[in-house]
Design a protein around this motif. Structure first.
Motif, PDB file in Angstrom:
ATOM      1  N   THR A  89      50.245  40.792  40.697  1.00  0.00           N
ATOM      2  CA  THR A  89      49.452  41.927  40.786  1.00  0.00           C
ATOM      3  C   THR A  89      48.033  41.891  40.645  1.00  0.00           C
ATOM      4  O   THR A  89      47.201  42.359  41.445  1.00  0.00           O
ATOM      5  CB  THR A  89      50.072  43.069  39.904  1.00  0.00           C
ATOM      6  OG1 THR A  89      51.306  43.131  40.344  1.00  0.00           O
ATOM      7  CG2 THR A  89      49.296  44.539  40.192  1.00  0.00           C
ATOM      8  N   ALA A  90      47.714  41.242  39.507  1.00  0.00           N
ATOM      9  CA  ALA A  90      46.048  41.151  39.273  1.00  0.00           C
ATOM     10  C   ALA A  90      45.338  40.275  40.301  1.00  0.00           C
ATOM     11  O   ALA A  90      44.384  40.733  40.849  1.00  0.00           O
ATOM     12  CB  ALA A  90      45.867  40.420  37.758  1.00  0.00           C
ATOM     13  N   ASP A  91      45.901  39.301  40.805  1.00  0.00           N
ATOM     14  CA  ASP A  91      45.352  38.323  41.688  1.00  0.00           C
ATOM     15  C   ASP A  91      45.460  38.899  42.930  1.00  0.00           C
ATOM     16  O   ASP A  91      44.310  38.649  43.593  1.00  0.00           O
ATOM     17  CB  ASP A  91      46.193  36.807  41.638  1.00  0.00           C
ATOM     18  CG  ASP A  91      45.899  36.109  40.581  1.00  0.00           C
ATOM     19  OD1 ASP A  91      45.091  36.434  39.724  1.00  0.00           O
ATOM     20  OD2 ASP A  91      46.593  34.793  40.433  1.00  0.00           O
ATOM     21  N   GLU A 146      42.285  43.470  32.299  1.00  0.00           N
ATOM     22  CA  GLU A 146      42.411  44.887  32.608  1.00  0.00           C
ATOM     23  C   GLU A 146      43.804  45.332  33.166  1.00  0.00           C
ATOM     24  O   GLU A 146      44.053  46.198  32.503  1.00  0.00           O
ATOM     25  CB  GLU A 146      41.281  45.168  33.636  1.00  0.00           C
ATOM     26  CG  GLU A 146      39.607  44.938  33.147  1.00  0.00           C
ATOM     27  CD  GLU A 146      38.830  45.514  34.129  1.00  0.00           C
ATOM     28  OE1 GLU A 146      39.240  46.565  34.812  1.00  0.00           O
ATOM     29  OE2 GLU A 146      37.632  44.942  34.025  1.00  0.00           O
ATOM     30  N   ILE A 147      44.381  44.423  33.831  1.00  0.00           N
ATOM     31  CA  ILE A 147      45.705  44.791  34.236  1.00  0.00           C
ATOM     32  C   ILE A 147      46.677  44.711  33.122  1.00  0.00           C
ATOM     33  O   ILE A 147      47.344  45.732  32.731  1.00  0.00           O
ATOM     34  CB  ILE A 147      46.224  44.027  35.511  1.00  0.00           C
ATOM     35  CG1 ILE A 147      45.308  44.002  36.558  1.00  0.00           C
ATOM     36  CG2 ILE A 147      47.773  44.164  35.495  1.00  0.00           C
ATOM     37  CD1 ILE A 147      45.540  45.485  37.410  1.00  0.00           C
ATOM     38  N   GLY A 150      48.538  49.302  39.560  1.00  0.00           N
ATOM     39  CA  GLY A 150      48.119  48.268  38.448  1.00  0.00           C
ATOM     40  C   GLY A 150      49.108  47.914  37.606  1.00  0.00           C
ATOM     41  O   GLY A 150      49.237  47.013  36.886  1.00  0.00           O
ATOM     42  N   SER A 188      45.175  47.166  46.512  1.00  0.00           N
ATOM     43  CA  SER A 188      44.108  46.676  45.984  1.00  0.00           C
ATOM     44  C   SER A 188      43.086  47.713  45.619  1.00  0.00           C
ATOM     45  O   SER A 188      42.464  47.909  44.655  1.00  0.00           O
ATOM     46  CB  SER A 188      43.368  45.558  46.828  1.00  0.00           C
ATOM     47  OG  SER A 188      42.300  45.107  46.039  1.00  0.00           O
ATOM     48  N   SER A 224      41.878  41.800  40.872  1.00  0.00           N
ATOM     49  CA  SER A 224      41.274  42.516  39.524  1.00  0.00           C
ATOM     50  C   SER A 224      41.487  41.450  38.261  1.00  0.00           C
ATOM     51  O   SER A 224      42.356  40.673  38.372  1.00  0.00           O
ATOM     52  CB  SER A 224      42.253  43.676  39.015  1.00  0.00           C
ATOM     53  OG  SER A 224      42.045  44.553  40.347  1.00  0.00           O
ATOM     54  N   GLY A 233      49.842  43.990  44.646  1.00  0.00           N
ATOM     55  CA  GLY A 233      48.540  43.995  44.348  1.00  0.00           C
ATOM     56  C   GLY A 233      47.485  44.144  45.449  1.00  0.00           C
ATOM     57  O   GLY A 233      46.651  44.849  45.450  1.00  0.00           O
ATOM     58  N   PHE A 287      42.836  40.024  35.017  1.00  0.00           N
ATOM     59  CA  PHE A 287      44.028  40.071  34.589  1.00  0.00           C
ATOM     60  C   PHE A 287      43.945  40.612  33.178  1.00  0.00           C
ATOM     61  O   PHE A 287      44.927  41.771  32.859  1.00  0.00           O
ATOM     62  CB  PHE A 287      44.915  38.612  34.092  1.00  0.00           C
ATOM     63  CG  PHE A 287      46.004  38.679  33.458  1.00  0.00           C
ATOM     64  CD1 PHE A 287      46.976  39.345  34.448  1.00  0.00           C
ATOM     65  CD2 PHE A 287      46.287  38.371  32.225  1.00  0.00           C
ATOM     66  CE1 PHE A 287      48.056  39.424  33.496  1.00  0.00           C
ATOM     67  CE2 PHE A 287      47.407  38.479  31.655  1.00  0.00           C
ATOM     68  CZ  PHE A 287      48.472  39.086  32.288  1.00  0.00           C
ATOM     69  N   LYS A 298      41.957  49.067  42.002  1.00  0.00           N
ATOM     70  CA  LYS A 298      40.497  48.937  41.447  1.00  0.00           C
ATOM     71  C   LYS A 298      39.719  50.397  41.018  1.00  0.00           C
ATOM     72  O   LYS A 298      39.082  50.193  40.331  1.00  0.00           O
ATOM     73  CB  LYS A 298      39.564  48.111  42.547  1.00  0.00           C
ATOM     74  CG  LYS A 298      40.003  46.632  42.632  1.00  0.00           C
ATOM     75  CD  LYS A 298      38.912  46.015  43.829  1.00  0.00           C
ATOM     76  CE  LYS A 298      39.351  44.552  43.832  1.00  0.00           C
ATOM     77  NZ  LYS A 298      38.783  43.903  44.889  1.00  0.00           N
TER      78      LYS A 298
END
Length: 365
Positions: free
Chosen positions: A85-87, A95-96, A173, A34, A91, A30, A93, A38
């Motif tokens: 991955t989100a952190d 949405e991921i 993502g 990034s 982003s 992530g 979480f 995004k």
């Protein structure tokens, strides 16, 4: 495993691991991508116009909770990888999570909003041509997706703590991989979506991204079948499983409620688009898939060159096999040669473009 071509167009390889845990692997991926993640979240119209609005309604909560609980329970490490991955990308979480469960959620989104063509729930219309004969053993795959995915993919080489590694073509993502990949034990796979009717879908069950992430760690063809057929999948899928050690290719079609059908690929070239061919399931009519099947049936299939020409065929203006449209786009072509023990990735029409990457699978073993 090194790519023979060092010049990369838009596709980047990121080697990650061994990591202390799954969360760290996800976090590093992530963090590295990034900006791309995004960008995808901001420009994916299916996410912005359908999944997110639905997720903010009370009606969505039982479904989202069930998906979370079920997949976290069955695949806790991959759930942690997704959290990482989100952190790592900074982003949300939610949405991921929605990206990774889009196929399990979209059938339950009320069809109340009229979207643009790019906003439609367009199938990931991949095409595969497979054969195992005395003269060649080939699996060739077009990775087709919504045009929003152009420029939003990367290759992950994940090195596990046990020494195994995998290489996976990954959508920004998402878990590796909803597309294709291979590992250091000579196992590989490609994927085709299939269109079951809504009554065939089980709400809140196992997500396909979690099954294919697990498949990257398969140790044999039998182990791969166990990983594909055992989970209580929410939505069916088509898996092309390749074992270079035994020179075998299987097409496995699955559906919810643990239904599956296995077809061994032999001397007769086998073309698979995006409709069930041998598992008897109620499915939605897909003109795009049927037209590609009809076109492929007419084309030569006697050599690897023929396979590349078939996957590069764009003679049908409405439903070409090789897609460059405003809604669907062929992101790349993967060619797995079981005799050469290589996987090639071609960015551009495969009938006229050299491979961007050629990975040796034998050097991994």
């Amino acid at each position: 495993m090194e790519s023979k071509n060092v010049k990369v167009k838009n596709l980047e390889v990121f080697e990650v691991g061994p990591c202390e845990n799954a969360y760290e692997m996800g976090f590093l991926i992530g963090q590295r991508f990034s900006k791309m993640i995004k960008s995808r979240l901001a420009t994916d119209l299916i996410l912005q116009n359908q999944l997110l609005p639905f997720a903010h309604t009370p009606k969505s909560q039982p479904l989202l909770q069930s998906l979370s609980i079920t997949n976290k329970k069955n695949f806790p490490e991959y759930w942690d990888e997704l959290l990482g991955t989100a952190d790592g990308s900074g982003s949300p979480f939610l949405e991921i999570m929605l990206l990774n469960f889009r196929k399990e959620i979209l059938p339950f989104v009320p069809k109340t909003t009229v979207g643009s063509k790019n906003d439609d729930d367009t199938n990931d219309d991949c095409s595969d041509i497979l054969v195992v004969s005395d003269s060649m053993a080939i699996a060739a795959h077009n990775e087709d997706a919504n045009v929003a995915l152009v420029g939003h993919t990367y290759l992950i080489k994940g090195i596990m703590s046990n020494g195994m590694s995998f290489t996976a073509y990954t959508y920004a993502g998402e878990l590796p991989t909803c597309a294709f990949g291979f590992n250091s034990l000579g196992m590989a796979f490609t994927l085709n979506s299939v269109p079951p009717t809504e009554e065939e879908i089980v709400a809140g069950a196992i997500g396909r991204n979690f099954i294919s992430r697990d498949l990257l760690e398969a140790q044999s063809i039998d182990d791969a079948l166990k990983r594909i057929c055992s989970p209580e999948a929410s939505v069916g899928h088509s898996y092309n499983v390749i074992d270079i050690r035994t020179r075998r290719i299987l097409n496995v079609e699955t559906a919810s409620r643990n239904r599956y059908s296995i077809c061994e690929v032999g001397t007769e070239p086998f073309f698979h688009a995006n409709m069930y061919l041998h598992l008897h399931v109620q499915q939605a009519h897909d003109d795009n898939s049927l037209c590609r099947e009809e076109r492929a049936a007419l084309l030569p299939k006697g050599s690897k060159s023929d396979f590349l020409s078939l996957l590069g065929n764009n003679k049908d203006a409405k439903y070409p096999i090789y897609m460059t449209g405003t809604s669907l786009y062929t992101l790349c072509t993967a060619v797995i040669d079981l005799d050469e023990q290589t996987i090639s990735i071609i960015e551009g029409n495969p009938k006229e473009t050299e491979a961007t990457f050629v990975f040796s699978m034998s050097s991994q073993q």
